[in-house]
Design a protein around this motif. Structure first.
Motif, short mmCIF file in Angstrom:
data_model
loop_
_atom_site.label_atom_id
_atom_site.label_comp_id
_atom_site.label_asym_id
_atom_site.label_seq_id
_atom_site.Cartn_x
_atom_site.Cartn_y
_atom_site.Cartn_z
N LYS A 33 -13.79 7.93 43.08
CA LYS A 33 -12.89 6.81 43.35
C LYS A 33 -12.02 6.50 42.15
CE LYS A 33 -15.37 4.18 46.86
NZ LYS A 33 -16.05 2.91 47.16
N LEU A 34 -12.62 6.50 40.95
CA LEU A 34 -11.85 6.24 39.73
C LEU A 34 -10.81 7.33 39.50
CD1 LEU A 34 -14.52 4.88 37.25
CD2 LEU A 34 -12.54 3.67 38.15
N GLY A 35 -11.18 8.58 39.72
CA GLY A 35 -10.23 9.67 39.58
C GLY A 35 -9.07 9.54 40.56
N TYR A 36 -9.38 9.19 41.79
CA TYR A 36 -8.34 9.00 42.79
C TYR A 36 -7.41 7.86 42.39
CZ TYR A 36 -6.06 7.65 47.11
OH TYR A 36 -5.12 7.30 48.04
N LYS A 37 -7.98 6.74 41.96
CA LYS A 37 -7.16 5.60 41.55
C LYS A 37 -6.32 5.94 40.32
CE LYS A 37 -7.87 2.31 44.44
NZ LYS A 37 -6.80 1.80 45.27
N ALA A 38 -6.85 6.71 39.38
CA ALA A 38 -6.10 7.09 38.18
C ALA A 38 -4.91 7.96 38.57
CB ALA A 38 -7.01 7.82 37.20
N ARG A 39 -5.14 8.94 39.47
CA ARG A 39 -4.03 9.78 39.92
C ARG A 39 -3.00 8.95 40.69
NH1 ARG A 39 -8.32 13.23 40.54
NH2 ARG A 39 -8.63 12.69 42.73
N ASP A 40 -3.46 8.01 41.48
CA ASP A 40 -2.56 7.15 42.23
C ASP A 40 -1.71 6.29 41.30
OD1 ASP A 40 -1.48 5.95 44.58
OD2 ASP A 40 -2.83 4.22 44.29
N MET A 41 -2.33 5.71 40.29
CA MET A 41 -1.59 4.87 39.34
C MET A 41 -0.60 5.71 38.52
SD MET A 41 -2.39 1.86 39.99
CE MET A 41 -1.70 0.95 38.65
N LYS A 42 -1.00 6.95 38.18
CA LYS A 42 -0.09 7.84 37.45
C LYS A 42 1.12 8.15 38.31
CE LYS A 42 0.12 12.23 35.05
NZ LYS A 42 0.96 13.15 35.78
N GLY A 43 0.88 8.42 39.60
CA GLY A 43 1.99 8.68 40.52
C GLY A 43 2.90 7.48 40.65
N ARG A 44 2.34 6.30 40.72
CA ARG A 44 3.16 5.08 40.81
C ARG A 44 3.97 4.88 39.53
NH1 ARG A 44 -0.44 0.32 43.60
NH2 ARG A 44 -0.88 1.41 45.56
N ALA A 45 3.33 5.13 38.40
CA ALA A 45 4.05 4.97 37.13
C ALA A 45 5.19 5.98 37.02
CB ALA A 45 3.09 5.13 35.95
N ASP A 46 4.96 7.23 37.42
CA ASP A 46 6.01 8.24 37.40
C ASP A 46 7.15 7.84 38.34
OD1 ASP A 46 4.76 9.81 35.53
OD2 ASP A 46 3.89 11.20 37.01
N HIS A 47 6.79 7.31 39.49
CA HIS A 47 7.80 6.88 40.46
C HIS A 47 8.59 5.69 39.92
CE1 HIS A 47 9.67 6.33 44.34
NE2 HIS A 47 9.31 5.04 44.33
N ALA A 48 7.91 4.75 39.26
CA ALA A 48 8.59 3.56 38.75
C ALA A 48 9.50 3.89 37.57
CB ALA A 48 7.56 2.51 38.32
N THR A 49 9.15 4.89 36.78
CA THR A 49 9.98 5.25 35.62
C THR A 49 10.99 6.32 35.97
OG1 THR A 49 8.34 6.87 34.89
CG2 THR A 49 8.19 4.62 33.97
N GLY A 50 11.04 6.72 37.20
CA GLY A 50 12.00 7.74 37.61
C GLY A 50 11.61 9.13 37.19
N GLY A 51 10.31 9.33 36.96
CA GLY A 51 9.83 10.66 36.60
C GLY A 51 9.99 11.00 35.15
N MET A 52 10.41 10.03 34.34
CA MET A 52 10.61 10.34 32.92
C MET A 52 9.29 10.52 32.18
SD MET A 52 13.88 8.19 31.65
CE MET A 52 13.42 6.58 32.20
N GLY A 53 8.25 9.83 32.59
CA GLY A 53 6.97 9.98 31.95
C GLY A 53 6.90 9.30 30.61
N LEU A 54 5.85 9.57 29.86
CA LEU A 54 5.64 8.91 28.57
C LEU A 54 6.55 9.45 27.47
CD1 LEU A 54 1.76 8.64 28.49
CD2 LEU A 54 3.39 6.79 28.82
N HIS A 55 6.87 10.73 27.51
CA HIS A 55 7.65 11.34 26.43
C HIS A 55 9.07 10.78 26.37
CE1 HIS A 55 4.40 14.06 25.65
NE2 HIS A 55 4.40 14.44 26.94
#
Length: 154
Positions: free
Chosen positions: A127-149
């Motif tokens: 469940k934690l792994g699924y939620k982490a991947r989900d939150m990463k996907g949301r963050a990528d979507h919110a930043t327009g795919g720019m990511g952390l770099h």
């Protein structure tokens, strides 16, 4: 036609014993009276014993009070110290047993065993792994795919 008389065979000489006859004729009032007398006797004897115990306790406390007052500067700190020592030893023993149990469980889990509760742990990990991947996907979507770099360069 001839009449056939059936006789019942009574064990031990036939018939109902004298004691059984007396039991059958005892009235309910007598039975209640016997129960009441038994209850009064038992209750009274226990009441007398509790009174004697109370009297003995009061006498012992009367005798021991001066000794407790005289020795209280020594006894109270000694009692507190003994209590703290005993509770410390019990707690350390309990924590040691708990630690050994946890280490044993972790060892069995790490070596591929199936200790109790490991299914729940695996389920929580998934469940934690699924939620982490989900939150990463949301963050990528919110930043327009720019990511952390890309954000670090700003």
């Amino acid at each position: 036609m001839a009449e056939i008389h059936h006789t019942q065979h009574q064990p031990y000489g036939g018939g109902v014993s004298h004691y059984q006859q007396q039991q059958q004729h005892v009235s309910p009032r007598v039975h209640q009276a016997v129960k009441a007398v038994t209850a009064i006797t038992a209750g009274g004897s226990l009441l007398i014993l509790s009174g004697l115990t109370l009297a003995g306790t009061v006498i012992a406390l009367t005798i021991a009070t001066p000794l407790l007052v005289i020795f209280s500067p020594v006894l109270v700190p000694a009692a507190i110290t003994l209590f703290l020592l005993a509770s410390g030893f019990l707690m350390s023993g309990g924590f040691g047993v708990a630690a050994a149990t946890v280490l044993s469980w972790i060892y069995r889990y790490a070596t591929g065993g199936h200790p109790p509760g490991s299914d729940s742990l695996d389920q929580a990990r998934d469940k934690l792994g699924y939620k982490a991947r989900d939150m990463k996907g949301r963050a990528d979507h919110a930043t327009g795919g720019m990511g952390l770099h890309a954000r670090a360069d700003m």
